[in-house]
Motif scaffolding. Structure first.
Motif, PDB file in Angstrom:
ATOM      1  N   GLY A  49      -7.966   1.435 -11.563  1.00  0.00           N
ATOM      2  CA  GLY A  49      -7.451   1.662 -10.222  1.00  0.00           C
ATOM      3  C   GLY A  49      -7.873   0.623  -9.204  1.00  0.00           C
ATOM      4  N   LEU A  50      -7.639   0.946  -7.940  1.00  0.00           N
ATOM      5  CA  LEU A  50      -8.033   0.120  -6.801  1.00  0.00           C
ATOM      6  C   LEU A  50      -8.611   1.052  -5.728  1.00  0.00           C
ATOM      7  CD1 LEU A  50      -4.921  -2.240  -6.503  1.00  0.00           C
ATOM      8  CD2 LEU A  50      -7.178  -2.875  -7.372  1.00  0.00           C
ATOM      9  N   TYR A  51      -9.666   0.631  -5.092  1.00  0.00           N
ATOM     10  CA  TYR A  51     -10.333   1.443  -4.074  1.00  0.00           C
ATOM     11  C   TYR A  51      -9.351   1.704  -2.929  1.00  0.00           C
ATOM     12  CZ  TYR A  51     -13.970   2.816  -0.730  1.00  0.00           C
ATOM     13  OH  TYR A  51     -14.746   3.493   0.187  1.00  0.00           O
ATOM     14  N   PRO A  52      -8.872   2.952  -2.779  1.00  0.00           N
ATOM     15  CA  PRO A  52      -7.778   3.231  -1.839  1.00  0.00           C
ATOM     16  C   PRO A  52      -8.018   2.795  -0.391  1.00  0.00           C
ATOM     17  CG  PRO A  52      -8.095   5.090  -3.321  1.00  0.00           C
ATOM     18  CD  PRO A  52      -9.240   4.151  -3.558  1.00  0.00           C
ATOM     19  N   PRO A  53      -9.203   3.031   0.211  1.00  0.00           N
ATOM     20  CA  PRO A  53      -9.373   2.637   1.610  1.00  0.00           C
ATOM     21  C   PRO A  53      -9.206   1.137   1.863  1.00  0.00           C
ATOM     22  CG  PRO A  53     -11.084   4.185   0.965  1.00  0.00           C
ATOM     23  CD  PRO A  53     -10.381   3.762  -0.292  1.00  0.00           C
ATOM     24  N   SER A  54      -9.423   0.322   0.831  1.00  0.00           N
ATOM     25  CA  SER A  54      -9.274  -1.122   1.001  1.00  0.00           C
ATOM     26  C   SER A  54      -7.858  -1.598   0.732  1.00  0.00           C
ATOM     27  CB  SER A  54     -10.243  -1.870   0.071  1.00  0.00           C
ATOM     28  OG  SER A  54     -11.582  -1.666   0.461  1.00  0.00           O
ATOM     29  N   LEU A  55      -6.999  -0.704   0.235  1.00  0.00           N
ATOM     30  CA  LEU A  55      -5.642  -1.099  -0.131  1.00  0.00           C
ATOM     31  C   LEU A  55      -4.590  -0.595   0.843  1.00  0.00           C
ATOM     32  CD1 LEU A  55      -3.590  -2.325  -2.151  1.00  0.00           C
ATOM     33  CD2 LEU A  55      -3.592  -0.103  -3.315  1.00  0.00           C
ATOM     34  N   PHE A  56      -4.563   0.699   1.110  1.00  0.00           N
ATOM     35  CA  PHE A  56      -3.425   1.287   1.811  1.00  0.00           C
ATOM     36  C   PHE A  56      -3.558   1.177   3.325  1.00  0.00           C
ATOM     37  CE2 PHE A  56      -3.376   3.786  -2.219  1.00  0.00           C
ATOM     38  CZ  PHE A  56      -2.131   3.354  -2.666  1.00  0.00           C
ATOM     39  N   PRO A  57      -2.492   0.708   3.994  1.00  0.00           N
ATOM     40  CA  PRO A  57      -2.472   0.712   5.458  1.00  0.00           C
ATOM     41  C   PRO A  57      -2.403   2.136   5.998  1.00  0.00           C
ATOM     42  CG  PRO A  57      -0.821  -0.793   4.535  1.00  0.00           C
ATOM     43  CD  PRO A  57      -1.314   0.064   3.413  1.00  0.00           C
ATOM     44  N   LYS A  58      -2.635   2.287   7.281  1.00  0.00           N
ATOM     45  CA  LYS A  58      -2.570   3.617   7.897  1.00  0.00           C
ATOM     46  C   LYS A  58      -1.136   4.041   8.188  1.00  0.00           C
ATOM     47  CE  LYS A  58      -7.160   3.301  10.026  1.00  0.00           C
ATOM     48  NZ  LYS A  58      -7.938   3.316  11.300  1.00  0.00           N
ATOM     49  N   THR A  59      -0.261   3.067   8.441  1.00  0.00           N
ATOM     50  CA  THR A  59       1.124   3.395   8.772  1.00  0.00           C
ATOM     51  C   THR A  59       2.072   2.628   7.856  1.00  0.00           C
ATOM     52  OG1 THR A  59       1.157   1.657  10.463  1.00  0.00           O
ATOM     53  CG2 THR A  59       0.598   3.895  11.180  1.00  0.00           C
ATOM     54  N   GLN A 315     -19.847  -3.655  -4.704  1.00  0.00           N
ATOM     55  CA  GLN A 315     -19.679  -4.385  -5.960  1.00  0.00           C
ATOM     56  C   GLN A 315     -18.286  -4.151  -6.553  1.00  0.00           C
ATOM     57  OE1 GLN A 315     -23.224  -4.369  -8.690  1.00  0.00           O
ATOM     58  NE2 GLN A 315     -24.017  -2.910  -7.174  1.00  0.00           N
ATOM     59  N   LEU A 316     -17.822  -2.903  -6.473  1.00  0.00           N
ATOM     60  CA  LEU A 316     -16.497  -2.593  -6.980  1.00  0.00           C
ATOM     61  C   LEU A 316     -15.441  -3.418  -6.259  1.00  0.00           C
ATOM     62  CD1 LEU A 316     -14.642  -0.781  -8.751  1.00  0.00           C
ATOM     63  CD2 LEU A 316     -14.602   0.839  -6.828  1.00  0.00           C
ATOM     64  N   LYS A 317     -15.568  -3.559  -4.959  1.00  0.00           N
ATOM     65  CA  LYS A 317     -14.581  -4.312  -4.177  1.00  0.00           C
ATOM     66  C   LYS A 317     -14.606  -5.799  -4.535  1.00  0.00           C
ATOM     67  CE  LYS A 317     -15.517  -2.863   0.044  1.00  0.00           C
ATOM     68  NZ  LYS A 317     -15.317  -2.661   1.509  1.00  0.00           N
ATOM     69  N   ASN A 355      -3.062   3.699 -13.629  1.00  0.00           N
ATOM     70  CA  ASN A 355      -2.906   5.091 -14.033  1.00  0.00           C
ATOM     71  C   ASN A 355      -3.799   6.026 -13.233  1.00  0.00           C
ATOM     72  OD1 ASN A 355      -4.641   3.369 -15.928  1.00  0.00           O
ATOM     73  ND2 ASN A 355      -5.588   5.379 -16.116  1.00  0.00           N
ATOM     74  N   LEU A 356      -4.697   5.473 -12.406  1.00  0.00           N
ATOM     75  CA  LEU A 356      -5.584   6.278 -11.579  1.00  0.00           C
ATOM     76  C   LEU A 356      -5.400   5.934 -10.108  1.00  0.00           C
ATOM     77  CD1 LEU A 356      -8.915   6.151 -13.649  1.00  0.00           C
ATOM     78  CD2 LEU A 356      -7.320   8.075 -13.445  1.00  0.00           C
ATOM     79  N   GLY A 357      -5.219   6.972  -9.307  1.00  0.00           N
ATOM     80  CA  GLY A 357      -5.123   6.768  -7.867  1.00  0.00           C
ATOM     81  C   GLY A 357      -6.488   6.719  -7.218  1.00  0.00           C
ATOM     82  N   ASN A 358      -7.422   7.487  -7.751  1.00  0.00           N
ATOM     83  CA  ASN A 358      -8.800   7.489  -7.286  1.00  0.00           C
ATOM     84  C   ASN A 358      -9.693   7.582  -8.509  1.00  0.00           C
ATOM     85  OD1 ASN A 358     -11.327   7.922  -6.211  1.00  0.00           O
ATOM     86  ND2 ASN A 358     -10.718   9.584  -4.838  1.00  0.00           N
ATOM     87  N   ALA A 359     -10.167   6.434  -8.972  1.00  0.00           N
ATOM     88  CA  ALA A 359     -10.972   6.403 -10.196  1.00  0.00           C
ATOM     89  C   ALA A 359     -12.280   7.166 -10.031  1.00  0.00           C
ATOM     90  CB  ALA A 359     -11.247   4.954 -10.602  1.00  0.00           C
ATOM     91  N   ASN A 360     -12.812   7.217  -8.831  1.00  0.00           N
ATOM     92  CA  ASN A 360     -14.069   7.918  -8.596  1.00  0.00           C
ATOM     93  C   ASN A 360     -13.963   9.389  -9.005  1.00  0.00           C
ATOM     94  OD1 ASN A 360     -16.782   8.217  -7.453  1.00  0.00           O
ATOM     95  ND2 ASN A 360     -15.767   9.377  -5.815  1.00  0.00           N
ATOM     96  N   ALA A 361     -12.771   9.977  -8.809  1.00  0.00           N
ATOM     97  CA  ALA A 361     -12.554  11.384  -9.140  1.00  0.00           C
ATOM     98  C   ALA A 361     -11.627  11.556 -10.339  1.00  0.00           C
ATOM     99  CB  ALA A 361     -11.974  12.113  -7.928  1.00  0.00           C
ATOM    100  N   HIS A 362     -11.314  10.476 -11.036  1.00  0.00           N
ATOM    101  CA  HIS A 362     -10.360  10.512 -12.157  1.00  0.00           C
ATOM    102  C   HIS A 362      -9.029  11.129 -11.730  1.00  0.00           C
ATOM    103  CE1 HIS A 362     -14.179  10.529 -14.746  1.00  0.00           C
ATOM    104  NE2 HIS A 362     -13.567   9.373 -14.997  1.00  0.00           N
ATOM    105  N   ASP A 363      -8.615  10.845 -10.513  1.00  0.00           N
ATOM    106  CA  ASP A 363      -7.407  11.458  -9.956  1.00  0.00           C
ATOM    107  C   ASP A 363      -6.173  10.628 -10.325  1.00  0.00           C
ATOM    108  OD1 ASP A 363      -5.433  12.680  -8.495  1.00  0.00           O
ATOM    109  OD2 ASP A 363      -6.360  12.359  -6.537  1.00  0.00           O
ATOM    110  N   PRO A 364      -5.217  11.205 -11.079  1.00  0.00           N
ATOM    111  CA  PRO A 364      -4.036  10.445 -11.494  1.00  0.00           C
ATOM    112  C   PRO A 364      -2.853  10.569 -10.533  1.00  0.00           C
ATOM    113  CG  PRO A 364      -4.058  12.509 -12.683  1.00  0.00           C
ATOM    114  CD  PRO A 364      -5.258  12.529 -11.759  1.00  0.00           C
ATOM    115  N   THR A 365      -3.117  10.967  -9.274  1.00  0.00           N
ATOM    116  CA  THR A 365      -2.039  11.059  -8.288  1.00  0.00           C
ATOM    117  C   THR A 365      -2.184   9.948  -7.255  1.00  0.00           C
ATOM    118  OG1 THR A 365      -3.258  12.559  -6.808  1.00  0.00           O
ATOM    119  CG2 THR A 365      -1.980  13.553  -8.594  1.00  0.00           C
TER     120      THR A 365
END
Length: 420
Positions: A49-59, A315-317, A355-365
């Motif tokens: 996955g990719l760390y969501p807060p560093s990827l997705f814009p707010k709008t 480190q992940l980033k 395949n993971l939206g949030n790897a920290n929680a193994h979230d596949p959405t």
């Protein structure tokens, strides 16, 4: 008036066969118009996955504000669309990372009892194209032979993970003895198929009507295999394309994550330029140990389960920024214009996701999905419902239709996703 010549024309001398580039005169319309360029598909999955807060814009929209990760792709902003709110439904599996098996198939409940995978979207496109190119598809892996490509029987196709071997398969002709052995293998395959077919009449006299139907389907599959073998053999007589680049060297250490990704991605433009294949998948795998990247002390996989620890996230980033930088370089190569003003990127749909939206929680959405090139209108961030995700397979249907596949659905799709 120019006399058309075949795009397969080669210059021959003693022991030499030199392929010609695509020329205007090779077009059947007397060279005044360039032939339509083939459609291509490249599918890349970063399994952690990719760390969501560093990827997705707010709008969402065309005027989305850039983010830490999107800054790495800013020179390609007009060439890609970022999606959120896409996923495959029913991905609760036996193990947290079993969704790696289903990123390109969308088969439900991966790894649970009775699970059987289904065909992957890249192989649907490859089966449609057949042997139009030397290789209907190429499957790559950053470390092991594990892949996300599955045939129509749900069997995984092993990935190529050594750039030197991929290069040899694509561009090195092989010795006469190697070619002879390959021909013999093909010939043996056909003779076996013929021998099986000769027994059809006898078998049909000894089985029930239901069995005869099953046998008919089986022998129909055999005849399809015969055709594919013949088409494969035809490519043995055609010289492989020549490219003016050095044979890539394999990187032995799995910890050289970025170098291994780079070596494979550098081959993708060559594959497409020479029309060796039109369907490519690449899996950036989870197990590389501690990546040899300055500032990283932990293994990639454990760092993806950071538990909101700032040191681990930092480190992940670093790792994910390096991966996105390699992806940006690939888009740069595909975006270079030829002498005729064409870009491979305009005819190549490149999907980068996970395949993971949030790897920290193994979230596949809420998967991170970037679609570049392909002639689509880009420069947008499209946000689908985060609670009721749109099937990622809707996007797969759109990509298949673009490849010429007459498909209104694929796996869990509800239809095609409008992205133009």
């Amino acid at each position: 008036m120019h006399t058309p010549i075949s795009r397969r024309t080669v210059l021959r001398a003693s022991g030499v066969a030199l392929s010609l580039p695509l020329l205007d005169v090779m077009n059947p319309v007397f060279g005044f118009e360039r032939a339509e360029q083939p459609k291509r598909m490249v599918l890349i999955c970063n399994a952690l996955g990719l760390y969501p807060p560093s990827l997705f814009p707010k709008t969402p929209g065309n005027d989305y504000e850039s983010t830490e990760y999107l800054e790495l792709l800013k020179e390609h902003r007009s060439d890609f669309t970022l999606f959120s709110g896409l996923s495959h439904p029913d991905q609760n599996g036996k193990e947290p990372h079993d969704t790696e098996m289903t990123f390109l198939t969308a088969a439900i409940n991966p790894g649970l009892g009775g699970f059987k995978n289904t065909v992957s979207v890249d192989q649907v496109a490859a089966m449609h194209l057949g042997h139009t190119t030397r290789f209907p598809s190429i499957t790559l892996g950053s470390n092991t032979r594990e892949s996300q490509s599955y045939n129509s029987n749900g069997v995984m196709l092993p990935a190529d993970n050594r750039p030197s071997r991929v290069f040899a398969k694509l561009f090195l002709a092989g010795s006469p003895e190697e070619q002879r052995r390959q021909r013999q293998r093909l010939a043996d395959g056909r003779s076996i198929l013929d021998a099986v077919g000769d027994q059809t009449k006898t078998l049909n006299q000894r089985v029930s009507g239901g069995d005869r139907k099953q046998l008919d389907e089986y022998f129909a599959a055999i005849r399809t295999a015969e055709k594919e073998l013949a088409e494969s053999e035809a490519w043995l007589d055609r010289p492989k394309p020549e490219v003016k680049v050095e044979v890539p060297k394999d990187i032995v250490e799995s910890s050289e994550l970025l170098g291994r990704i780079r070596a494979l991605m550098n081959l993708i433009p060559l594959m497409l330029q020479t029309d060796s294949t039109r369907v490519i998948s690449l899996m950036i795998q989870a197990d590389h140990g501690v990546p040899n990247i300055p500032g990283v002390q932990g293994e990639h996989h454990p760092l993806s389960h950071h538990g909101q620890d700032p040191s681990k996230i930092a480190q992940l980033k670093i790792i994910e920024s390096g991966i996105l930088a390699e992806f940006s370089d690939l888009l740069t190569q595909l975006g270079q214009r030829s002498e005729h003003g064409e870009r491979l990127l305009d005819e190549t749909a490149v999907l980068f996701g996970s395949n993971l939206g949030n790897a920290n929680a193994h979230d596949p959405t809420n998967l991170p999905i970037i679609l570049a090139g392909g002639g689509y209108k880009h420069g947008r961030y499209v946000a689908h419902d985060k609670k009721r995700n749109t099937p990622l397979c809707d996007l797969f249907v759109t990509l298949l239709q673009r490849m010429g596949v007459e498909a209104d659905s694929f796996a869990t799709s509800n239809g095609a996703l409008a992205i133009t």
